[in-house]
Structures are given as C-alpha cells and as structure tokens.
Design a protein around this motif. Sequence first.
Motif, PDB file in Angstrom:
ATOM      1  N   ASP A  90      22.920 -10.846  20.718  1.00  0.00           N
ATOM      2  CA  ASP A  90      22.210 -11.674  19.738  1.00  0.00           C
ATOM      3  C   ASP A  90      21.066 -12.310  20.519  1.00  0.00           C
ATOM      4  O   ASP A  90      21.273 -13.233  21.308  1.00  0.00           O
ATOM      5  N   ALA A 124      19.557 -16.600  19.500  1.00  0.00           N
ATOM      6  CA  ALA A 124      20.872 -16.935  18.941  1.00  0.00           C
ATOM      7  C   ALA A 124      21.088 -18.393  18.557  1.00  0.00           C
ATOM      8  O   ALA A 124      22.011 -18.680  17.798  1.00  0.00           O
ATOM      9  N   SER A 177      25.904 -15.696  15.789  1.00  0.00           N
ATOM     10  CA  SER A 177      26.760 -15.312  16.925  1.00  0.00           C
ATOM     11  C   SER A 177      28.226 -15.628  16.630  1.00  0.00           C
ATOM     12  O   SER A 177      29.110 -14.817  16.912  1.00  0.00           O
ATOM     13  N   LEU A 210      30.146  -9.806  23.407  1.00  0.00           N
ATOM     14  CA  LEU A 210      28.972 -10.413  22.785  1.00  0.00           C
ATOM     15  C   LEU A 210      28.208 -11.233  23.812  1.00  0.00           C
ATOM     16  O   LEU A 210      28.789 -12.068  24.501  1.00  0.00           O
ATOM     17  N   ALA A 222      25.159 -13.906  23.760  1.00  0.00           N
ATOM     18  CA  ALA A 222      24.308 -14.723  22.893  1.00  0.00           C
ATOM     19  C   ALA A 222      23.202 -15.298  23.771  1.00  0.00           C
ATOM     20  O   ALA A 222      23.487 -16.045  24.714  1.00  0.00           O
ATOM     21  N   ALA A 244      32.091 -15.109  23.926  1.00  0.00           N
ATOM     22  CA  ALA A 244      30.700 -14.685  24.148  1.00  0.00           C
ATOM     23  C   ALA A 244      30.192 -15.240  25.472  1.00  0.00           C
ATOM     24  O   ALA A 244      30.601 -16.320  25.888  1.00  0.00           O
TER      25      ALA A 244
END
Length: 483
Positions: A113, A116, A122, A135, A137, A159
């Motif tokens: 992302d 973000a 996110s 993930l 971010a 994340a």
Amino acid sequence: MQLPNAFVDMMKPLLGTAWPEFEASYDRTPQRGVRIDRWSVRADDPSRPPILQAVSRHLQGQVPWMPFGFYMDEESVLGKTVYHEAGAFYIQEPSAMAVALAVDPKPGERVLDLCAAPGGKSTAIARLMNNLGRLVANEIHPTRVKILAENLERMGAAAAVTNESPGALAKAWPASFDAILVDAPCSGEGMFRKDPEAAREWSQDAPAACAARQKDILRSAVKMLLPGGRLIYSTCTFNPMENEQIVAWMEDELGLVVEELPNWPLWSPGRPDFADGRIALSKTRRLWPHLAEGEGHFVARLRKPESATTNAYASLDGGRRSRSGRERRGEGRSVGGARGTGTKDWQNWLAEVYECPDNAIKTPILHKDIYFSDELAGLAVDGIRVLRPGTPLARREGNRIEPLHGLALRGLPKHFFNVKPLDEQAAIRYMAGDALANDEGLRGYVAMEHAGLCLGFAKAVPGRVNNLYPKGWRKQGLISLST
Ligand SMILES: C[S@@+](CC[C@H](N)C(=O)[O-])C[C@H]1O[C@@H](n2cnc3c(N)ncnc32)[C@H](O)[C@@H]1O
C-alpha cells in the motif's frame, strides 16, 4: 454549500442532465461509516464474538458494497469508546471501503500500500488476508506515517511500515509484489461535502498538478509489480484528468491492462467519454454522491502482463530517490531472521506464548524490541526507512522480556497470560492510565479484557494492578455505551 465557480463550470457539462441532482446532493448530510473488524458480522465465523448490542445500536444499516461496513449516526460517539481504542472497528468513509475489495488480497500474497496513511485501506487489506499476507504499508509523510503505524497496531493488523518516497522503494524492490495499491494524493473534489476546507483549498490548477504527481507515483509503482500482478488505483476526486485519463495513460505508457471490477451496488461504470472513448474505461468504477450514500470516489484495477520483464520498466522516469545519502544500498540486507546474541531466550518465550516449535518463530529484533514479522523477508531494506518491520511484540529489558501493546492487540494467546475481565467503567479507567485493584491476588503480567477484546497489559503486584497501557495511547473521558 458554496461550490467553487470553476468547479461548477467544469462539472456541469460532465454531468449533463444529472447536474441538478448532483448539485442537490451537497445539501444532504454526508454519511459516516464504520468497518467492524474484530467482531463477527458473519454467521460462518465462529472465532469472533458477536457485535455488542451497545455498539449495534449505533449502526444504521449495512454499506451495500461492503460486507462488514455499516453507516453510523452523524452524532455517534463510537470513536470515543474503549471498543474503538481496542481496535474493534475503524471509522472510514463508506465509499473508501470499496478500495480494499478491489485489491482483493489473498492470504500469502505480498501487497504494497504505497500511499497508506492514515491506514483505512491497509487495515482492511490486512483483515481481508486474515493477517496471513505480507503487507507493507508505506507513507511518504514523516508525521502521517506515525499515525499509520498506530492505526495498524490498534487494529492488530499484520504489516510492516515504511516511510519512503515511491521512487526509493522502486529502486530497492523491483518486481516484488502481487498487488500494489496507489490510493493517490488527489484534488479531493469528492470530499467537498464532508470537508468544506477541501473546497476552499481547491484551485482550477490543482487537478493537472495532481495528475502529474500521480503519474510519477505510478511509474514507480509499476516497477515494483511482479509480472501478472495487479495495480489498484483510487482517488476521491471527480476530475477525469486524475481518473479515466490516468487509467488510459497507464494502458498506453505503462503497458498495463484494465480489468473489470465487481458491480458493487449503486456504483457506476467509469466514463470512456471522459477520456479518449476507449470502452475498457467502463471497467473502472465511480461513486456519485447523488446515486449512492457516500462521497465521490474512483477505483480502477489494472494488470501487468505475465510477459513483462523488469528491464522494460527500468527506463521509466520517476525512480529518483528522495533523499541523498541513500547511495550505499548495494545488494541489500533482509530483515526477517533473528540476529544478534541472546535470541534463544525470546525465541523460547514466543514459542511458549504461541505454542509452536521455536524454529517456527521468525522475528527480528530492532534495538530492544522484538517484532512478529516476516513481512519484509526477502526484501532489501538497506537505506530504506523502516518504521516497523511488523507488529511490536515484546521488549527485552536486561534479562526480562516484557510484553508490548501490539501483542495484546494482535490477538493474544490467552492461555499464556492471566486474564483480568473488566466491566466497561473499569476499562475506561484502565485506558485513562489508572491503577486498578488486585482483588483476585494476581501476579505478573495480566491481560486486561472487556467484551471479548484484549485491551492491553498490566503488571499485578500485591494489592494492585500496575497499568501498562502505553502512555501515548492513554485517553481521558472515553464515553460509556452502556449508560
Ligand atoms: C488519499 S491519502 C491516502 C489515504 C489512505 N490510503 C487511507 O486509506 O487511509 C494519500 C496519501 O499520499 C501521500 N502522498 C502525498 N504525496 C505523495 C507522493 N508524492 N508520493 C507518495 N505519497 C504521497 C499523502 O501524504 C497521503 O497520506
């Protein structure tokens, strides 16, 4: 409300006969939305407790395009409750909820992302992957990135958080992601009703300036996509220059191919006539505020061809590094494995906490803090500003290991800690930082719980329970829903 004259002159011809309805939508109150992430709203999810009745009273019906999104009263106090602080839900503009659905992330995927903060998308992406993806971010702004990290922690979202320019990331991470979201900085025309300040700040020149910046960000983003990967692009503006025309540009200049998005209820197809007429643009989606309860939004999904090679993207502009002094990146070093001395103690500790073999725990230590993470594993991080490699779990203080707040919010392994159930009033006092009584004769680290939600830790000593709710998170005057 008073709309800028130049905005009216631009929108009238675009909307044609729909203009009066569109204009009238500015006299309606904007809808607020909430995404329920911690409590189940689905019968097939036995692991999550049902939404508390007290919270349900503040919900006003489901957002038609989001299975766990709800509208809430304009006057709702949900954002000032212990449930909000414990990450049970995220307050999000309803139309923005569709973006994570367009990303359609799957457990195990690597997702970036790129723009973000503050983290609305996110946190939804992490939830859609059941916290089982990788993930990253990223946020360019040094203050906003801190808010992003806090929101991810509050929502227990798995994340890593980085604070970089898209160009610097593109240099470090070529062809690395299954999906990349560019929720682009834009001229914000869709937000005028919700945020009149956005209307005052808007100028006729803003869309063209924003479109140039969006192209820069997208040139970097495309380099980081794996062949066959998808790029999701969204804005909260109506301007064709920043929407359909950018998508047409991505097809022509970046070699991406537009994909059909789902027919979310009350959303409209994108408008080929707002660009060069190519029919594929109707596969994108627009939310018009006179047709649906939400603010103006645009979403598109494009695919990088399987045949794309990294070299084909190397010559695109926009790969400039934002900061000097990043030149010594070399081959790159990965965060993701345990390093340094004394790893055995925390590895044993975490293996016991999570009831798994200690070789299953892959957690980096940065300074004194231990993170639960392999989000950055395999990515070069030398020279990249990593705010957090994952969820902060514990801190090493000499020979001691102290649990951190992130461990509580990330889904606590309850068997490991004593649990102290709190009623709502006691939970409010706990989140204000008060010490609580220890009538149960508890000892050591204790998980504080209310309504099935783990609120954080405390340390029990004879006669009282010392509050470990992080100082920066403490809030006075949270509001009770049960009175
Ligand atoms: C629309 S907001 C993102 C909202 C966020 N995705 C969410 O759902 O909460 C756009 C973000 O892009 C960031 N931004 C601004 N200029 C940028 C640039 N040149 N490159 C990358 N990001 C930028 C802004 O700081 C802002 O946080």
